[in-house]
Design a protein around this motif. Structure first.
Motif, PDB file in Angstrom:
ATOM      1  N   GLY A 173     -31.233   3.110 -14.342  1.00 53.31           N
ATOM      2  CA  GLY A 173     -31.645   4.129 -15.298  1.00 53.31           C
ATOM      3  C   GLY A 173     -31.343   5.520 -14.780  1.00 53.31           C
ATOM      4  N   GLN A 174     -31.634   5.744 -13.502  1.00 54.11           N
ATOM      5  CA  GLN A 174     -31.338   7.030 -12.879  1.00 54.11           C
ATOM      6  C   GLN A 174     -29.842   7.294 -12.860  1.00 54.11           C
ATOM      7  OE1 GLN A 174     -33.518   9.283 -11.944  1.00 54.11           O
ATOM      8  NE2 GLN A 174     -32.046  10.740 -11.095  1.00 54.11           N
ATOM      9  N   LEU A 175     -29.059   6.264 -12.627  1.00 55.08           N
ATOM     10  CA  LEU A 175     -27.601   6.410 -12.643  1.00 55.08           C
ATOM     11  C   LEU A 175     -27.132   6.871 -14.020  1.00 55.08           C
ATOM     12  CD1 LEU A 175     -24.989   4.047 -11.085  1.00 55.08           C
ATOM     13  CD2 LEU A 175     -24.817   4.593 -13.503  1.00 55.08           C
ATOM     14  N   LEU A 176     -27.699   6.292 -15.074  1.00 51.94           N
ATOM     15  CA  LEU A 176     -27.345   6.700 -16.436  1.00 51.94           C
ATOM     16  C   LEU A 176     -27.688   8.166 -16.671  1.00 51.94           C
ATOM     17  CD1 LEU A 176     -28.620   3.535 -18.314  1.00 51.94           C
ATOM     18  CD2 LEU A 176     -26.239   4.295 -18.241  1.00 51.94           C
ATOM     19  N   VAL A 177     -28.872   8.581 -16.225  1.00 54.16           N
ATOM     20  CA  VAL A 177     -29.294   9.970 -16.391  1.00 54.16           C
ATOM     21  C   VAL A 177     -28.341  10.901 -15.647  1.00 54.16           C
ATOM     22  CG1 VAL A 177     -31.109  11.651 -15.841  1.00 54.16           C
ATOM     23  CG2 VAL A 177     -31.721   9.412 -16.808  1.00 54.16           C
ATOM     24  N   GLN A 178     -28.007  10.560 -14.427  1.00 58.84           N
ATOM     25  CA  GLN A 178     -27.114  11.400 -13.625  1.00 58.84           C
ATOM     26  C   GLN A 178     -25.710  11.462 -14.210  1.00 58.84           C
ATOM     27  OE1 GLN A 178     -27.660   9.564  -9.763  1.00 58.84           O
ATOM     28  NE2 GLN A 178     -29.260  11.023  -9.190  1.00 58.84           N
ATOM     29  N   ALA A 179     -25.348  10.433 -14.977  1.00 62.67           N
ATOM     30  CA  ALA A 179     -24.027  10.410 -15.614  1.00 62.67           C
ATOM     31  C   ALA A 179     -24.052  11.071 -16.992  1.00 62.67           C
ATOM     32  CB  ALA A 179     -23.539   8.973 -15.735  1.00 62.67           C
ATOM     33  N   VAL A 191     -39.492   4.649 -25.697  1.00 58.17           N
ATOM     34  CA  VAL A 191     -38.691   4.535 -24.476  1.00 58.17           C
ATOM     35  C   VAL A 191     -38.838   5.811 -23.651  1.00 58.17           C
ATOM     36  CG1 VAL A 191     -36.347   4.346 -23.556  1.00 58.17           C
ATOM     37  CG2 VAL A 191     -37.042   2.908 -25.477  1.00 58.17           C
ATOM     38  N   ALA A 192     -38.820   6.956 -24.323  1.00 56.05           N
ATOM     39  CA  ALA A 192     -38.948   8.241 -23.617  1.00 56.05           C
ATOM     40  C   ALA A 192     -40.276   8.324 -22.866  1.00 56.05           C
ATOM     41  CB  ALA A 192     -38.825   9.389 -24.607  1.00 56.05           C
ATOM     42  N   ARG A 193     -41.344   7.918 -23.524  1.00 58.89           N
ATOM     43  CA  ARG A 193     -42.662   7.931 -22.885  1.00 58.89           C
ATOM     44  C   ARG A 193     -42.682   7.022 -21.668  1.00 58.89           C
ATOM     45  NH1 ARG A 193     -45.418   3.435 -22.202  1.00 58.89           N
ATOM     46  NH2 ARG A 193     -45.024   2.846 -24.375  1.00 58.89           N
ATOM     47  N   TRP A 194     -42.159   5.815 -21.834  1.00 61.44           N
ATOM     48  CA  TRP A 194     -42.108   4.834 -20.741  1.00 61.44           C
ATOM     49  C   TRP A 194     -41.235   5.330 -19.588  1.00 61.44           C
ATOM     50  CZ3 TRP A 194     -37.367   2.095 -19.906  1.00 61.44           C
ATOM     51  CH2 TRP A 194     -37.430   1.090 -18.933  1.00 61.44           C
ATOM     52  N   TRP A 195     -40.031   5.799 -19.898  1.00 65.00           N
ATOM     53  CA  TRP A 195     -39.110   6.239 -18.845  1.00 65.00           C
ATOM     54  C   TRP A 195     -39.681   7.428 -18.071  1.00 65.00           C
ATOM     55  CZ3 TRP A 195     -35.601   4.634 -15.779  1.00 65.00           C
ATOM     56  CH2 TRP A 195     -34.848   5.542 -15.032  1.00 65.00           C
ATOM     57  N   LYS A 196     -40.281   8.363 -18.790  1.00 69.03           N
ATOM     58  CA  LYS A 196     -40.864   9.522 -18.103  1.00 69.03           C
ATOM     59  C   LYS A 196     -41.948   9.069 -17.138  1.00 69.03           C
ATOM     60  CE  LYS A 196     -43.183  13.955 -18.814  1.00 69.03           C
ATOM     61  NZ  LYS A 196     -43.712  14.927 -19.811  1.00 69.03           N
ATOM     62  N   GLU A 197     -42.757   8.115 -17.560  1.00 68.56           N
ATOM     63  CA  GLU A 197     -43.853   7.658 -16.709  1.00 68.56           C
ATOM     64  C   GLU A 197     -43.349   6.944 -15.462  1.00 68.56           C
ATOM     65  OE1 GLU A 197     -47.873   4.908 -16.813  1.00 68.56           O
ATOM     66  OE2 GLU A 197     -47.109   5.808 -18.651  1.00 68.56           O
ATOM     67  N   ILE A 198     -42.414   6.018 -15.630  1.00 71.96           N
ATOM     68  CA  ILE A 198     -41.982   5.252 -14.449  1.00 71.96           C
ATOM     69  C   ILE A 198     -41.083   6.075 -13.532  1.00 71.96           C
ATOM     70  CG2 ILE A 198     -42.257   3.052 -15.664  1.00 71.96           C
ATOM     71  CD1 ILE A 198     -39.166   2.823 -15.704  1.00 71.96           C
ATOM     72  N   SER A 199     -40.292   6.983 -14.108  1.00 77.66           N
ATOM     73  CA  SER A 199     -39.327   7.734 -13.289  1.00 77.66           C
ATOM     74  C   SER A 199     -39.954   8.929 -12.576  1.00 77.66           C
ATOM     75  CB  SER A 199     -38.148   8.199 -14.145  1.00 77.66           C
ATOM     76  OG  SER A 199     -38.556   9.121 -15.131  1.00 77.66           O
ATOM     77  N   THR A 200     -41.234   9.198 -12.861  1.00 79.01           N
ATOM     78  CA  THR A 200     -41.917  10.286 -12.152  1.00 79.01           C
ATOM     79  C   THR A 200     -43.002   9.763 -11.212  1.00 79.01           C
ATOM     80  OG1 THR A 200     -43.445  10.593 -14.023  1.00 79.01           O
ATOM     81  CG2 THR A 200     -41.478  11.992 -13.956  1.00 79.01           C
TER      82      THR A 200
END
Length: 211
Positions: A173-179, A191-200
């Protein structure tokens, strides 16, 4: 003896193991494998990891490879400390296993496919296949539409508590964000709520750039 993590600090799979160790409060020593020197293909390395891939762990003589297998081993061995990452209730565990399967079948193939074309090939001086990369993004977008439905019914991919099923998404997921593909997550509210929570989470922030 401190757990030894044989890998590369920036590798996706090495960081997957590292974030699990952080969640469990398990100290580890990163034993760097020098890809430039071909250490991952050396007889000493392939004697443990016959596919010549990173990472593997050495837990006081017990050696294990494959990041998901390592994560499960650590989560079970250290189940009494840190975050509980595998449920024990039969129904909750079944939903967790469903989540693990979702990640491996519906997220990982397209995420790594895109990563190969747009990140890993350029790193090796190779020309990416733009059409293939775009197809992977198209597939992933469709899959994340389904994620948005699922995450509207439960808090995490593996149930209502964070589990390995969620942590397994972090590296790619981080790779996708960096790309430049953050919109894949941000354009879908659940998905945004979930991703923000796990990636922080502090565990991921500690290793997202280097295990």
């Amino acid at each position: 003896m401190v757990l030894k993590l044989h890998g590369v600090s920036f590798s996706t799979c090495t960081r997957t193991v590292a974030v699990v160790a952080k969640e469990l409060n398990v100290p580890y020593e990163l034993v760097n494998v020098d890809f430039a020197k071909g250490e991952h293909k050396s007889p000493a390395f392939t004697a443990v990891q016959p596919f010549g891939q990173v990472p593997y762990i050495d837990d006081d003589g017990f050696k294990l490879f494959e990041s998901r297998a390592i994560a499960r081993y650590l989560a079970k061995k250290y189940a009494g400390q840190g975050t509980k990452l595998i449920p024990t209730d039969p129904k909750e565990e079944a939903i967790f296993e469903q989540g693990v399967s979702i990640e491996s079948s519906n997220f990982y193939p397209s995420a790594i496919g895109f990563g190969i074309e747009k990140v890993f090939k350029p790193m090796r001086g190779l020309t990416p296949d733009e059409a293939r990369a775009e197809e992977h993004l198209k597939t992933l977008a469709s899959k994340l539409d389904a994620y948005d439905v699922l995450l509207g019914k439960q808090k995490y991919v593996g149930g209502n508590e964070i589990t390995l099923a969620d942590l397994f998404h972090l590296s790619y997921g981080q790779l996708l964000v960096q790309a430049g593909q953050a919109d894949l997550f941000e354009s879908r509210p659940n998905v945004a709520r979930w991703w923000k929570e796990i990636s922080t989470r502090p565990s991921w922030l500690a290793v997202k750039d280097a295990a």
